[in-house]
Design a protein around this motif. Structure first.
Motif, PDB file in Angstrom:
ATOM      1  N   LEU A  96      33.320  10.953  28.156  1.00  0.00           N
ATOM      2  CA  LEU A  96      33.625   9.576  27.769  1.00  0.00           C
ATOM      3  C   LEU A  96      33.000   8.576  28.729  1.00  0.00           C
ATOM      4  O   LEU A  96      32.496   7.523  28.307  1.00  0.00           O
ATOM      5  CB  LEU A  96      35.146   9.382  27.704  1.00  0.00           C
ATOM      6  CG  LEU A  96      35.864  10.018  26.514  1.00  0.00           C
ATOM      7  CD1 LEU A  96      37.373   9.857  26.646  1.00  0.00           C
ATOM      8  CD2 LEU A  96      35.377   9.391  25.209  1.00  0.00           C
ATOM      9  N   ARG A  97      33.021   8.882  30.034  1.00  0.00           N
ATOM     10  CA  ARG A  97      32.376   7.982  31.000  1.00  0.00           C
ATOM     11  C   ARG A  97      30.883   7.887  30.738  1.00  0.00           C
ATOM     12  O   ARG A  97      30.296   6.802  30.784  1.00  0.00           O
ATOM     13  CB  ARG A  97      32.644   8.462  32.427  1.00  0.00           C
ATOM     14  CG  ARG A  97      34.071   8.272  32.903  1.00  0.00           C
ATOM     15  CD  ARG A  97      34.168   8.355  34.420  1.00  0.00           C
ATOM     16  NE  ARG A  97      33.718   9.647  34.912  1.00  0.00           N
ATOM     17  CZ  ARG A  97      34.524  10.677  35.150  1.00  0.00           C
ATOM     18  NH1 ARG A  97      35.826  10.556  34.909  1.00  0.00           N
ATOM     19  NH2 ARG A  97      34.059  11.817  35.614  1.00  0.00           N
ATOM     20  N   GLN A  98      30.258   9.038  30.458  1.00  0.00           N
ATOM     21  CA  GLN A  98      28.825   9.032  30.161  1.00  0.00           C
ATOM     22  C   GLN A  98      28.540   8.243  28.886  1.00  0.00           C
ATOM     23  O   GLN A  98      27.553   7.491  28.822  1.00  0.00           O
ATOM     24  CB  GLN A  98      28.312  10.466  30.019  1.00  0.00           C
ATOM     25  CG  GLN A  98      28.397  11.299  31.287  1.00  0.00           C
ATOM     26  CD  GLN A  98      27.526  10.748  32.387  1.00  0.00           C
ATOM     27  OE1 GLN A  98      28.014  10.173  33.362  1.00  0.00           O
ATOM     28  NE2 GLN A  98      26.214  10.908  32.233  1.00  0.00           N
ATOM     29  N   TYR A  99      29.402   8.402  27.893  1.00  0.00           N
ATOM     30  CA  TYR A  99      29.201   7.695  26.619  1.00  0.00           C
ATOM     31  C   TYR A  99      29.348   6.186  26.792  1.00  0.00           C
ATOM     32  O   TYR A  99      28.537   5.402  26.283  1.00  0.00           O
ATOM     33  CB  TYR A  99      30.199   8.227  25.595  1.00  0.00           C
ATOM     34  CG  TYR A  99      30.372   7.343  24.392  1.00  0.00           C
ATOM     35  CD1 TYR A  99      29.354   7.212  23.441  1.00  0.00           C
ATOM     36  CD2 TYR A  99      31.551   6.634  24.195  1.00  0.00           C
ATOM     37  CE1 TYR A  99      29.508   6.393  22.337  1.00  0.00           C
ATOM     38  CE2 TYR A  99      31.716   5.813  23.096  1.00  0.00           C
ATOM     39  CZ  TYR A  99      30.692   5.691  22.169  1.00  0.00           C
ATOM     40  OH  TYR A  99      30.848   4.877  21.094  1.00  0.00           O
ATOM     41  N   LEU A 100      30.384   5.765  27.530  1.00  0.00           N
ATOM     42  CA  LEU A 100      30.636   4.337  27.698  1.00  0.00           C
ATOM     43  C   LEU A 100      29.562   3.640  28.527  1.00  0.00           C
ATOM     44  O   LEU A 100      29.413   2.416  28.459  1.00  0.00           O
ATOM     45  CB  LEU A 100      32.019   4.120  28.329  1.00  0.00           C
ATOM     46  CG  LEU A 100      33.213   4.501  27.449  1.00  0.00           C
ATOM     47  CD1 LEU A 100      34.511   4.381  28.229  1.00  0.00           C
ATOM     48  CD2 LEU A 100      33.264   3.630  26.199  1.00  0.00           C
ATOM     49  N   SER A 101      28.826   4.400  29.340  1.00  0.00           N
ATOM     50  CA  SER A 101      27.762   3.802  30.144  1.00  0.00           C
ATOM     51  C   SER A 101      26.380   4.013  29.530  1.00  0.00           C
ATOM     52  O   SER A 101      25.369   3.736  30.173  1.00  0.00           O
ATOM     53  CB  SER A 101      27.783   4.388  31.556  1.00  0.00           C
ATOM     54  OG  SER A 101      27.583   5.792  31.531  1.00  0.00           O
ATOM     55  N   SER A 102      26.350   4.521  28.289  1.00  0.00           N
ATOM     56  CA  SER A 102      25.074   4.810  27.640  1.00  0.00           C
ATOM     57  C   SER A 102      24.794   3.796  26.534  1.00  0.00           C
ATOM     58  O   SER A 102      25.652   3.003  26.144  1.00  0.00           O
ATOM     59  CB  SER A 102      25.085   6.226  27.053  1.00  0.00           C
ATOM     60  OG  SER A 102      25.960   6.284  25.943  1.00  0.00           O
ATOM     61  N   ARG A 103      23.583   3.846  26.018  1.00  0.00           N
ATOM     62  CA  ARG A 103      23.181   2.955  24.942  1.00  0.00           C
ATOM     63  C   ARG A 103      23.800   3.348  23.603  1.00  0.00           C
ATOM     64  O   ARG A 103      23.755   2.588  22.636  1.00  0.00           O
ATOM     65  CB  ARG A 103      21.656   2.932  24.834  1.00  0.00           C
ATOM     66  CG  ARG A 103      20.976   2.277  26.026  1.00  0.00           C
ATOM     67  CD  ARG A 103      19.461   2.357  25.892  1.00  0.00           C
ATOM     68  NE  ARG A 103      18.992   1.650  24.694  1.00  0.00           N
ATOM     69  CZ  ARG A 103      18.742   0.336  24.638  1.00  0.00           C
ATOM     70  NH1 ARG A 103      18.946  -0.406  25.727  1.00  0.00           N
ATOM     71  NH2 ARG A 103      18.315  -0.224  23.530  1.00  0.00           N
ATOM     72  N   LEU A 104      24.376   4.559  23.527  1.00  0.00           N
ATOM     73  CA  LEU A 104      25.085   4.937  22.318  1.00  0.00           C
ATOM     74  C   LEU A 104      26.315   4.058  22.088  1.00  0.00           C
ATOM     75  O   LEU A 104      26.699   3.786  20.945  1.00  0.00           O
ATOM     76  CB  LEU A 104      25.505   6.409  22.383  1.00  0.00           C
ATOM     77  CG  LEU A 104      24.398   7.449  22.274  1.00  0.00           C
ATOM     78  CD1 LEU A 104      24.975   8.833  22.532  1.00  0.00           C
ATOM     79  CD2 LEU A 104      23.746   7.395  20.907  1.00  0.00           C
ATOM     80  N   TYR A 105      26.951   3.626  23.187  1.00  0.00           N
ATOM     81  CA  TYR A 105      28.143   2.789  23.085  1.00  0.00           C
ATOM     82  C   TYR A 105      27.779   1.334  22.825  1.00  0.00           C
ATOM     83  O   TYR A 105      28.404   0.654  22.018  1.00  0.00           O
ATOM     84  CB  TYR A 105      28.970   2.910  24.365  1.00  0.00           C
ATOM     85  CG  TYR A 105      30.189   2.019  24.391  1.00  0.00           C
ATOM     86  CD1 TYR A 105      31.309   2.326  23.629  1.00  0.00           C
ATOM     87  CD2 TYR A 105      30.212   0.872  25.174  1.00  0.00           C
ATOM     88  CE1 TYR A 105      32.422   1.512  23.636  1.00  0.00           C
ATOM     89  CE2 TYR A 105      31.325   0.045  25.190  1.00  0.00           C
ATOM     90  CZ  TYR A 105      32.424   0.363  24.423  1.00  0.00           C
ATOM     91  OH  TYR A 105      33.525  -0.449  24.423  1.00  0.00           O
ATOM     92  N   ASP A 106      26.777   0.839  23.546  1.00  0.00           N
ATOM     93  CA  ASP A 106      26.353  -0.556  23.395  1.00  0.00           C
ATOM     94  C   ASP A 106      24.852  -0.610  23.594  1.00  0.00           C
ATOM     95  O   ASP A 106      24.341  -0.148  24.615  1.00  0.00           O
ATOM     96  CB  ASP A 106      27.070  -1.435  24.422  1.00  0.00           C
ATOM     97  CG  ASP A 106      26.927  -2.918  24.103  1.00  0.00           C
ATOM     98  OD1 ASP A 106      25.851  -3.323  23.626  1.00  0.00           O
ATOM     99  OD2 ASP A 106      27.890  -3.664  24.339  1.00  0.00           O
ATOM    100  N   HIS A 107      24.160  -1.192  22.641  1.00  0.00           N
ATOM    101  CA  HIS A 107      22.708  -1.265  22.710  1.00  0.00           C
ATOM    102  C   HIS A 107      22.218  -2.393  23.600  1.00  0.00           C
ATOM    103  O   HIS A 107      21.016  -2.614  23.705  1.00  0.00           O
ATOM    104  CB  HIS A 107      22.114  -1.433  21.301  1.00  0.00           C
ATOM    105  CG  HIS A 107      22.236  -0.197  20.469  1.00  0.00           C
ATOM    106  ND1 HIS A 107      21.488   0.927  20.694  1.00  0.00           N
ATOM    107  CD2 HIS A 107      23.051   0.094  19.417  1.00  0.00           C
ATOM    108  CE1 HIS A 107      21.806   1.851  19.818  1.00  0.00           C
ATOM    109  NE2 HIS A 107      22.763   1.376  19.036  1.00  0.00           N
TER     110      HIS A 107
END
Length: 365
Positions: A339-350
């Motif tokens: 979840l931390r990796q997802y929230l800091s990635s472009r998948l979460y916010d472009h």
């Protein structure tokens, strides 16, 4: 190696691991028990080693003392628990009759106010669900007992577990260093961080919760004995020891203790004293024991722990119960890391510079 290849490799590794656990589940119990004991005692060995003792000497002293204390506790506590438990089972029909006599007038007063058709529908529903629940619990207990307490496994626990514990404890630091050397270099930092979180979770839950269970068991056992409850020591001790299953241990012990108290004392001051013992125990656990010994950063939700214990017991028996909490801790840490990796990635916010992941992680810390 591409991301897809890495995912395929780790998926095959995880599936293979659980397949081997299932394949050798009938012989793994003493080895898992030995590993758990070595993990539990490793901090003591490190402290003795820091004071100048060699690792072998420290391991020998700790292992011998641990199993001597364990055997002594078995010799002192088990016969007393066995005799009280046998007496409790012998008196159980009498308790049920006395409980029915004391509670029947109050229960009948309530039932008189309920419509007959409503009462019948509730009774049918309760009977059906009780039968299903008893069948499911019986299946779980059958798996646990048949998978963990066969004669061969019991003998192996007595003779193999101490040997496994000694060698694993002696070589614990070497094993950790060797595993660390096998980590993929580009991901070693992240894996070490996850391993530290897993260790903190297990240390907080296993070591801390074990201490809480023992202290609660002694408190409930002595408290119920002092207020005069028959078989109070075994009821209190079992209540404390089963407290590692969140809520279930307390509710089950409270129900049994109050049932015996009503059958023995009726409704009066003594019944209130029994309830007071359980109330004080909950206050001690919630405000002193759990915050001090377990802490608030364990990261294992009570529902997740209950599900893991029941699922492990249903699938792998007693071995599954022992593996349930470590596996739950690993899964929890990996999910939080993902979840931390997802929230800091472009998948979460472009967006180009979105700090959401770091902000959430800082807020959690």
């Amino acid at each position: 190696m591409t991301l897809r290849q890495q995912a395929r490799f780790w998926l095959i590794f995880i599936v293979g691991f659980f397949f081997l656990v299932w394949l050798f589940s009938s012989i793994l119990l003493p080895f898992v028990a030995g590993m758990a004991i070595a993990y539990f005692l490793d901090p003591l060995a490190d402290k003795l080693e820091a004071r100048g003792a060699s690792r072998t000497v420290a391991t020998s002293i700790i292992t011998v003392l641990f199993f001597l204390v364990f055997i002594l506790v078995l010799l002192l506590i088990v016969p007393m628990i066995g005799s009280q438990l046998a007496g409790f089972l012998e008196r159980l029909p009498g308790y049920v009759d006395a409980l029915r006599t004391n509670v029947a007038p109050y229960l009948q007063h309530v039932l008189d106010r309920v419509a007959p058709e409503t009462l019948q529908s509730v009774s049918d529903a309760v009977k059906g669900q009780s039968a299903n629940a008893l069948k499911w619990i019986g299946n779980v207990l059958t798996n646990v007992l048949s998978g963990g307490l066969a004669l061969l496994n019991f003998i192996s626990l007595l003779f193999i577990t101490p040997v496994v514990s000694f060698y694993l404890l002696r070589d614990w630091d070497k094993i950790v260093a060797k595993v660390d050397s096998y980590l993929p270099r580009h991901s070693a930092t992240d894996i070490r961080q996850c391993a530290r979180e897993i260790d903190d979770t297990l240390a907080g839950f296993v070591r801390g919760q074990a201490s809480v269970c023992v202290l609660l068991g002694l408190f409930y056992g002595l408290g119920l004995t002092l207020v005069g409850l028959e078989f109070g020591f075994v009821i209190g001790l079992m209540t404390g020891l089963v407290s590692f299953v969140p809520y279930f241990g307390m509710f089950a012990g409270f129900a049994v203790g109050m049932g015996v108290a009503i059958a023995q004392f009726g409704f009066g001051l003594d019944l209130g004293l029994v309830a007071l013992v359980f109330g004080i125990g909950q206050i001690l656990e919630g405000n002193f024991l759990t915050p001090k010994l377990v802490g608030d950063k364990v990261g294992l939700h009570a529902v997740w722990v209950m599900f893991a214990l029941l699922a492990g017991g249903a699938v792998f028996g007693l071995l599954g119960v022992m593996l349930a909490v470590p596996v739950a801790a690993v899964i929890g840490v990996l999910v939080r890391y993902g979840l931390r990796q997802y929230l800091s990635s472009r998948l979460y916010d472009h967006g180009p510079d979105h700090p959401r992941g770091d902000a959430i992680e800082d807020g959690e810390n």
